[in-house]
Write a protein that holds these residues in place. Sequence first.
Motif, short mmCIF file in Angstrom:
data_model
loop_
_atom_site.label_atom_id
_atom_site.label_comp_id
_atom_site.label_asym_id
_atom_site.label_seq_id
_atom_site.Cartn_x
_atom_site.Cartn_y
_atom_site.Cartn_z
N UNK A 52 -1.49 -9.14 -15.86
CA UNK A 52 -2.14 -7.91 -16.33
C UNK A 52 -1.99 -6.84 -15.25
N UNK A 53 -2.17 -5.58 -15.61
CA UNK A 53 -2.05 -4.51 -14.60
C UNK A 53 -3.02 -4.69 -13.42
N UNK A 54 -4.21 -5.20 -13.68
CA UNK A 54 -5.16 -5.39 -12.57
C UNK A 54 -4.69 -6.51 -11.64
N UNK A 55 -4.06 -7.55 -12.19
CA UNK A 55 -3.53 -8.63 -11.36
C UNK A 55 -2.37 -8.12 -10.50
N UNK A 56 -1.54 -7.28 -11.09
CA UNK A 56 -0.42 -6.70 -10.32
C UNK A 56 -0.95 -5.82 -9.19
N UNK A 57 -1.96 -5.05 -9.48
CA UNK A 57 -2.56 -4.18 -8.47
C UNK A 57 -3.17 -5.02 -7.35
N UNK A 58 -3.81 -6.12 -7.70
CA UNK A 58 -4.39 -7.02 -6.69
C UNK A 58 -3.30 -7.62 -5.81
N UNK A 59 -2.21 -8.06 -6.42
CA UNK A 59 -1.11 -8.63 -5.64
C UNK A 59 -0.51 -7.61 -4.68
N UNK A 60 -0.35 -6.36 -5.14
CA UNK A 60 0.15 -5.30 -4.25
C UNK A 60 -0.79 -5.09 -3.08
N UNK A 61 -2.08 -5.10 -3.34
CA UNK A 61 -3.06 -4.90 -2.27
C UNK A 61 -3.02 -6.04 -1.27
N UNK A 62 -2.86 -7.26 -1.74
CA UNK A 62 -2.76 -8.41 -0.84
C UNK A 62 -1.53 -8.30 0.04
N UNK A 63 -0.37 -7.94 -0.56
CA UNK A 63 0.85 -7.79 0.23
C UNK A 63 0.69 -6.70 1.28
N UNK A 64 0.09 -5.59 0.89
CA UNK A 64 -0.11 -4.48 1.82
C UNK A 64 -1.04 -4.89 2.95
N UNK A 65 -2.08 -5.62 2.63
CA UNK A 65 -3.03 -6.09 3.64
C UNK A 65 -2.36 -7.06 4.61
N UNK A 66 -1.54 -7.97 4.07
CA UNK A 66 -0.84 -8.92 4.94
C UNK A 66 0.10 -8.20 5.90
N UNK A 67 0.83 -7.20 5.39
CA UNK A 67 1.72 -6.44 6.26
C UNK A 67 0.96 -5.70 7.34
N UNK A 68 -0.18 -5.13 6.97
CA UNK A 68 -0.98 -4.36 7.90
C UNK A 68 -1.49 -5.25 9.03
N UNK A 69 -2.02 -6.42 8.70
CA UNK A 69 -2.58 -7.29 9.73
C UNK A 69 -1.51 -8.09 10.48
N UNK A 70 -0.34 -8.22 9.89
CA UNK A 70 0.75 -8.90 10.59
C UNK A 70 1.26 -8.03 11.73
N UNK A 71 1.26 -6.71 11.54
CA UNK A 71 1.73 -5.79 12.58
C UNK A 71 0.77 -5.75 13.75
N UNK A 72 -0.50 -6.03 13.52
CA UNK A 72 -1.49 -5.97 14.61
C UNK A 72 -1.35 -7.12 15.59
N UNK A 73 -0.79 -8.24 15.17
CA UNK A 73 -0.70 -9.42 16.05
C UNK A 73 0.34 -9.28 17.09
#
Length: 73
Positions: A52-73
């Motif tokens: 569903x569109x909400x599931x797609x939006x959630x997956x995008x947010x998870x990917x973005x969050x992972x990228x953001x916190x991966x750069x901090x390490x």
Amino acid sequence: MKKILLYIFIAIAVVGLVFNLDMVLNMILSSLIFILVLGAVLYAVYYFFILTPSQRQYRRAVRKSKRKYKKRK
């Protein structure tokens, strides 16, 4: 005598493999490409038609969050 026959058999197998190596590699490569394309098509069908569109939006947010916190390490 058995060892000689075994070595002859192995030598014939190696010669046959070398002569058919281009065909074997071509078959392996085409199979891998087919599997990758099939996987991409199945993932696209899953992503665009099953989620569903909400599931797609959630997956995008998870990917973005992972990228953001991966750069901090």
